[in-house]
Design a protein around this motif. Structure first.
Motif, PDB file in Angstrom:
ATOM      1  N   VAL A  86       1.914  -5.691 -17.403  1.00 35.50           N
ATOM      2  CA  VAL A  86       3.134  -6.007 -16.694  1.00 35.50           C
ATOM      3  C   VAL A  86       2.751  -5.590 -14.980  1.00 35.50           C
ATOM      4  O   VAL A  86       3.434  -6.466 -14.353  1.00 35.50           O
ATOM      5  N   ASP A  87       1.858  -4.810 -14.583  1.00 36.41           N
ATOM      6  CA  ASP A  87       1.482  -4.578 -13.527  1.00 36.41           C
ATOM      7  C   ASP A  87       0.629  -5.961 -12.645  1.00 36.41           C
ATOM      8  O   ASP A  87       0.501  -6.120 -11.520  1.00 36.41           O
ATOM      9  N   ASN A  88       0.242  -6.746 -13.714  1.00 35.18           N
ATOM     10  CA  ASN A  88      -0.786  -7.712 -13.110  1.00 35.18           C
ATOM     11  C   ASN A  88      -0.109  -9.112 -13.455  1.00 35.18           C
ATOM     12  O   ASN A  88      -0.802 -10.101 -13.373  1.00 35.18           O
ATOM     13  N   ILE A  89       1.233  -9.365 -13.602  1.00 37.00           N
ATOM     14  CA  ILE A  89       1.844 -10.388 -13.473  1.00 37.00           C
ATOM     15  C   ILE A  89       2.177 -10.732 -12.162  1.00 37.00           C
ATOM     16  O   ILE A  89       2.708 -10.153 -11.371  1.00 37.00           O
ATOM     17  N   ILE A  90       1.532 -11.938 -11.775  1.00 36.59           N
ATOM     18  CA  ILE A  90       1.599 -12.626 -10.347  1.00 36.59           C
ATOM     19  C   ILE A  90       2.991 -13.567 -10.221  1.00 36.59           C
ATOM     20  O   ILE A  90       3.880 -13.313  -9.294  1.00 36.59           O
ATOM     21  N   SER A  91       3.226 -14.209 -11.272  1.00 34.65           N
ATOM     22  CA  SER A  91       4.569 -15.213 -11.317  1.00 34.65           C
ATOM     23  C   SER A  91       4.755 -15.487 -12.703  1.00 34.65           C
ATOM     24  O   SER A  91       3.864 -15.252 -13.798  1.00 34.65           O
ATOM     25  N   ALA A  92       5.876 -16.309 -13.087  1.00 29.02           N
ATOM     26  CA  ALA A  92       6.088 -16.641 -14.408  1.00 29.02           C
ATOM     27  C   ALA A  92       6.940 -17.893 -14.305  1.00 29.02           C
ATOM     28  O   ALA A  92       8.026 -17.953 -13.650  1.00 29.02           O
ATOM     29  N   ASP A  93       6.811 -18.836 -15.235  1.00 28.22           N
ATOM     30  CA  ASP A  93       7.674 -19.916 -15.645  1.00 28.22           C
ATOM     31  C   ASP A  93       8.697 -19.398 -16.554  1.00 28.22           C
ATOM     32  O   ASP A  93       8.372 -18.814 -17.505  1.00 28.22           O
ATOM     33  N   LEU A  94      10.190 -19.465 -16.427  1.00 25.74           N
ATOM     34  CA  LEU A  94      10.969 -19.201 -17.328  1.00 25.74           C
ATOM     35  C   LEU A  94      12.177 -20.004 -17.599  1.00 25.74           C
ATOM     36  O   LEU A  94      12.434 -20.502 -16.575  1.00 25.74           O
ATOM     37  N   VAL A  95      12.701 -20.087 -18.753  1.00 23.08           N
ATOM     38  CA  VAL A  95      13.901 -20.747 -18.976  1.00 23.08           C
ATOM     39  C   VAL A  95      15.157 -19.632 -19.288  1.00 23.08           C
ATOM     40  O   VAL A  95      14.846 -18.663 -20.074  1.00 23.08           O
ATOM     41  N   ASP A  96      16.059 -19.815 -18.523  1.00 19.73           N
ATOM     42  CA  ASP A  96      17.113 -18.756 -18.401  1.00 19.73           C
ATOM     43  C   ASP A  96      18.189 -19.081 -19.445  1.00 19.73           C
ATOM     44  O   ASP A  96      17.999 -20.034 -20.329  1.00 19.73           O
ATOM     45  N   ALA A  97      19.196 -18.292 -19.764  1.00 23.22           N
ATOM     46  CA  ALA A  97      20.160 -18.330 -20.559  1.00 23.22           C
ATOM     47  C   ALA A  97      21.075 -19.777 -20.508  1.00 23.22           C
ATOM     48  O   ALA A  97      21.687 -20.138 -21.447  1.00 23.22           O
ATOM     49  N   GLN A  98      21.060 -20.376 -19.248  1.00 20.44           N
ATOM     50  CA  GLN A  98      21.719 -21.490 -19.222  1.00 20.44           C
ATOM     51  C   GLN A  98      20.733 -22.794 -19.507  1.00 20.44           C
ATOM     52  O   GLN A  98      21.359 -23.998 -19.335  1.00 20.44           O
ATOM     53  N   GLY A  99      19.716 -22.378 -19.840  1.00 22.23           N
ATOM     54  CA  GLY A  99      18.708 -23.465 -20.079  1.00 22.23           C
ATOM     55  C   GLY A  99      17.971 -24.081 -18.925  1.00 22.23           C
ATOM     56  O   GLY A  99      17.419 -25.343 -19.087  1.00 22.23           O
ATOM     57  N   GLU A 100      18.068 -23.436 -17.718  1.00 25.22           N
ATOM     58  CA  GLU A 100      17.454 -23.850 -16.433  1.00 25.22           C
ATOM     59  C   GLU A 100      15.871 -23.365 -16.492  1.00 25.22           C
ATOM     60  O   GLU A 100      15.778 -22.303 -16.844  1.00 25.22           O
ATOM     61  N   PHE A 101      15.003 -24.308 -16.108  1.00 25.30           N
ATOM     62  CA  PHE A 101      13.912 -23.872 -15.582  1.00 25.30           C
ATOM     63  C   PHE A 101      13.467 -23.381 -14.461  1.00 25.30           C
ATOM     64  O   PHE A 101      13.586 -23.974 -13.459  1.00 25.30           O
ATOM     65  N   HIS A 156      10.939 -21.003 -11.760  1.00 27.22           N
ATOM     66  CA  HIS A 156       9.790 -20.114 -11.366  1.00 27.22           C
ATOM     67  C   HIS A 156      10.305 -18.739 -10.722  1.00 27.22           C
ATOM     68  O   HIS A 156      10.946 -18.840 -10.044  1.00 27.22           O
ATOM     69  N   VAL A 157       9.403 -17.770 -11.303  1.00 28.26           N
ATOM     70  CA  VAL A 157       9.887 -16.429 -10.681  1.00 28.26           C
ATOM     71  C   VAL A 157       8.854 -15.640 -10.160  1.00 28.26           C
ATOM     72  O   VAL A 157       7.580 -15.796 -10.798  1.00 28.26           O
ATOM     73  N   GLU A 173       7.569 -12.580  -6.511  1.00 30.67           N
ATOM     74  CA  GLU A 173       8.210 -11.864  -5.360  1.00 30.67           C
ATOM     75  C   GLU A 173       8.771 -12.706  -4.536  1.00 30.67           C
ATOM     76  O   GLU A 173       9.904 -12.237  -3.663  1.00 30.67           O
ATOM     77  N   GLN A 174       8.464 -13.956  -4.140  1.00 30.26           N
ATOM     78  CA  GLN A 174       8.906 -14.701  -3.374  1.00 30.26           C
ATOM     79  C   GLN A 174      10.097 -15.907  -3.602  1.00 30.26           C
ATOM     80  O   GLN A 174      10.967 -16.245  -3.095  1.00 30.26           O
ATOM     81  N   GLU A 175      10.273 -15.988  -4.927  1.00 34.06           N
ATOM     82  CA  GLU A 175      11.101 -16.804  -5.506  1.00 34.06           C
ATOM     83  C   GLU A 175      11.989 -16.353  -6.971  1.00 34.06           C
ATOM     84  O   GLU A 175      10.999 -15.736  -7.565  1.00 34.06           O
ATOM     85  N   ASN A 176      13.088 -16.246  -6.793  1.00 35.99           N
ATOM     86  CA  ASN A 176      13.956 -15.538  -7.767  1.00 35.99           C
ATOM     87  C   ASN A 176      13.646 -14.147  -7.906  1.00 35.99           C
ATOM     88  O   ASN A 176      13.273 -13.762  -9.174  1.00 35.99           O
ATOM     89  N   SER A 177      13.287 -13.593  -6.950  1.00 38.16           N
ATOM     90  CA  SER A 177      12.617 -12.201  -6.953  1.00 38.16           C
ATOM     91  C   SER A 177      13.520 -11.107  -7.821  1.00 38.16           C
ATOM     92  O   SER A 177      12.760 -10.494  -8.375  1.00 38.16           O
ATOM     93  N   GLU A 178      14.890 -11.336  -7.980  1.00 43.09           N
ATOM     94  CA  GLU A 178      15.367 -10.293  -8.602  1.00 43.09           C
ATOM     95  C   GLU A 178      15.228 -10.427 -10.163  1.00 43.09           C
ATOM     96  O   GLU A 178      15.120  -9.568 -10.997  1.00 43.09           O
ATOM     97  N   LEU A 179      15.270 -11.611 -10.435  1.00 43.00           N
ATOM     98  CA  LEU A 179      14.758 -11.958 -11.922  1.00 43.00           C
ATOM     99  C   LEU A 179      13.309 -11.589 -12.388  1.00 43.00           C
ATOM    100  O   LEU A 179      13.077 -11.293 -13.476  1.00 43.00           O
ATOM    101  N   PHE A 180      12.600 -11.799 -11.636  1.00 41.70           N
ATOM    102  CA  PHE A 180      11.120 -11.525 -11.540  1.00 41.70           C
ATOM    103  C   PHE A 180      10.979  -9.844 -11.774  1.00 41.70           C
ATOM    104  O   PHE A 180      10.088  -9.370 -12.446  1.00 41.70           O
ATOM    105  N   TRP A 181      11.801  -9.110 -10.845  1.00 42.32           N
ATOM    106  CA  TRP A 181      12.015  -7.626 -11.007  1.00 42.32           C
ATOM    107  C   TRP A 181      12.144  -7.386 -12.642  1.00 42.32           C
ATOM    108  O   TRP A 181      11.676  -6.688 -12.991  1.00 42.32           O
ATOM    109  N   ALA A 182      13.171  -7.921 -13.210  1.00 37.07           N
ATOM    110  CA  ALA A 182      13.922  -7.757 -14.338  1.00 37.07           C
ATOM    111  C   ALA A 182      12.870  -7.714 -15.351  1.00 37.07           C
ATOM    112  O   ALA A 182      12.931  -7.323 -16.580  1.00 37.07           O
ATOM    113  N   ILE A 183      12.286  -9.152 -15.396  1.00 39.00           N
ATOM    114  CA  ILE A 183      11.422  -9.456 -16.693  1.00 39.00           C
ATOM    115  C   ILE A 183      10.127  -8.319 -16.895  1.00 39.00           C
ATOM    116  O   ILE A 183       9.628  -8.522 -17.821  1.00 39.00           O
TER     117      ILE A 183
END
Length: 551
Positions: free
Chosen positions: A248-263, A265-266, A268-278
């Motif tokens: 988990v300490d070595n995740i730089i970023s991720a592509d994610l499909v959220d609960a609304q079915g939206e694609f 990219h998470v 530190e710079q983009e959707n950072s709160e969701l990146f923190w949570a995952i």
């Protein structure tokens, strides 16, 4: 009234004009009379046409002889698909609506009567027997988006299957839709940037195969058949945790499909709160379809292996180990294991299936330095066997796979500790003398190092002060041992919890209702609940160690 369907079993490529022409002529002659359900399986297009019994004889004689790759089978009358809803009640999905959904899926959509369903619902833990209503073998992110949007429209229960290793069986959901992500196995390595992009269906051994070609590695777990997605989102303990942090300490970023079915990219710079949570919130916040990982120089040759001692010396060995561990460099790790000796090829036959303590150890760095660093551990007592030496890192990652093969019945509990006290040592050794099966074991993961130098609120994963995680691994082959095996696990766990920290690694939680004083999410739970209430109000992602939305 029963109906029949025709199934094409031959590959139908998009540019095959002869087959396309036949299909167009046939469809034109029957449209308005029958419903059509195409079903794509990667490069194969298997088309199912529902046909009334009156047409069976003519179709069988005409098309069955002209096209031997057509097969006519009887099909049920029921024109609804029954899928479990988020409210705990089965929902009737009209077959036409369901077929419209399946038309847009490139992967395989499996129902209980479909070939391949039984295999698709089989997971690592043989104790789990869960039957989804639908299993969707997603071929890519588009299938994930489509399925999440379909499930949200009807508020249907879903689960996510990557490697299928989760002890609690969270990969499956009874009566719901399981998204089987195991076909999404893309990996790309950028050796100059030391970055790996890894899809969600990849297993740990797949990553090692690609990265070790360049002398690089992602810190992952200890069993090469484990899926990367569940491991990484829960934390990811392994042989490299002390040197380079957890997965988990070595995740730089991720592509994610959220609960609304939206694609999304998470990072530190983009959707950072969701990146923190995952990062530590497990699968509670969406479907990660691809990770971007930081790579580190490892191997291809490391210095390590197991040393085997008789269990009668375990108390003395663990006390000496405790002192040696305090001064071990981050590049060194040793995870003591107490169990019946497996049939190691280097262990004399007279010691096999006897109670032993094993010290598996590794040094990630110069092999000469590794030999020097690990020498005190190897001579801690008179060994029954010593198999330590230079070896390929990828081989070490898979060394214990035979002891963790799929299909056995597994039940475990886990406790965290900040130190290895005499009370802990004596309690563990006593339990190791009473193993209910030859496959049960108690292993102690040595943590600390780089993983401990991350702030507990830097991401959702909170357990930075844990020095040792004890896993009481019950494992056996038949249901007859379930009661005794679970009793042994629970009995030892109850003793340990009286002096453990009360925290637990979420990937080691065996059941959804487990109660802890701190639990898997610790002080980060309130923030996780707040984020969950904003991004997944319906709690669509609940087949996991769940974080409930606030309110």
């Amino acid at each position: 009234m029963s109906t029949y369907y025709i199934e094409k079993r031959q590959t139908l490529l998009a540019d095959n004009t002869a087959h396309k022409g036949w299909y167009s002529r046939w469809y034109s002659s029957v449209k308005g009379q029958f419903s059509i359900r195409p079903k794509r399986i990667f490069s194969t297009l298997a088309s199912k046409q529902l046909v009334p019994p009156s047409a069976k004889r003519s179709l069988d004689s005409i098309y069955g002889s002209a096209y031997p790759w057509l097969e006519i089978n009887q099909r049920s009358d029921d024109m609804n698909i029954h899928i479990m809803g988020l409210n705990g009640q089965k929902k009737d999905i009209n077959k036409q609506q369901f077929e419209q959904y399946t038309i847009s899926i490139r992967g395989d959509v499996l129902l209980p009567e479909t070939a391949g369903y039984a295999e698709a619902r089989t997971i690592w833990n043989g104790m789990i027997d869960i039957s989804p209503a639908v299993i969707v073998r997603c071929s890519g992110a588009a299938d994930v988006v489509t399925t999440i949007q379909f499930a949200r429209k009807y508020e249907l229960l879903i689960s996510l299957k990557g490697g299928g290793h989760n002890i609690a069986g969270s990969a499956l959901c009874n009566g719901g839709i399981t998204l089987d992500l195991s076909s999404m196995k893309g990996i790309s390595v950028d050796p100059s940037a030391r970055i790996a992009r890894v899809q969600c269906g990849v297993c740990l051994g797949d990553i090692d195969h690609e990265t070790q070609r360049f002398g690089l590695a992602v810190p992952t777990g200890i069993n090469s058949t484990t899926g990367i997605a569940g491991l990484a989102l829960g934390g990811g303990y392994g042989w490299l945790s002390r040197a380079f942090g957890h997965t988990v300490d070595n995740i730089i970023s991720a592509d994610l499909v959220d609960a609304q079915g939206e694609f999304l990219h998470v990072s530190e710079q983009e959707n950072s709160e969701l990146f923190w949570a995952i990062r530590g919130g497990s699968g509670n916040f969406g479907v990660v379809t691809q990770f971007e990982f930081k790579l580190h120089p490892v191997g291809p040759t490391v210095f390590g292996g197991p040393v085997v001692f008789p269990l009668s010396q375990a108390k003395s060995i663990l006390r000496k180990y405790r002192e040696l561990a305090k001064s071990m460099p981050d590049k060194a790790s040793c995870w003591p294991v107490m169990r019946k000796a497996p049939p190691f090829p280097f262990l004399p036959p007279e010691h096999q299936v006897k109670p032993v303590i094993i010290l598996p150890m590794i040094y990630v760095g110069d092999t000469a330095k590794g030999e020097e660093v690990l020498a005190p551990l190897r001579t801690i007592a008179e060994p029954l066997a010593d198999a330590v030496g230079p070896l390929p890192y990828a081989s070490w990652q898979a060394a214990f796979d035979p002891l963790l093969a799929p299909g056995a019945r597994n039940y475990w509990k886990s406790s965290d500790f900040t130190e290895m006290t005499d009370e802990l040592i004596d309690t563990l050794v006593c339990a190791a003398e009473q193993l209910p099966s030859d496959e049960c074991e108690i292993f102690t993961a040595q943590l600390g190092g780089a993983a401990s130098r991350v702030a507990p609120d830097a991401m959702a994963f909170p357990h930075r002060s844990t020095a040792y995680t004890v896993n009481i691994h019950g494992r056996w082959q038949t249901a007859e041992i379930d009661e005794a095996g679970k009793g042994w696990v629970k009995g030892l766990f109850a003793q340990l919890e009286t002096f453990s920290t009360g925290s637990v690694y979420v990937n080691f939680v065996p059941e959804y209702d487990e109660e802890r004083s701190i639990g898997p999410y610790g002080a980060n739970r309130p923030k996780l609940e707040d984020i969950k209430s904003r991004v997944d109000k319906l709690n669509s992602f609940r087949s996991n160690i769940n974080i409930l939305p606030k309110g």
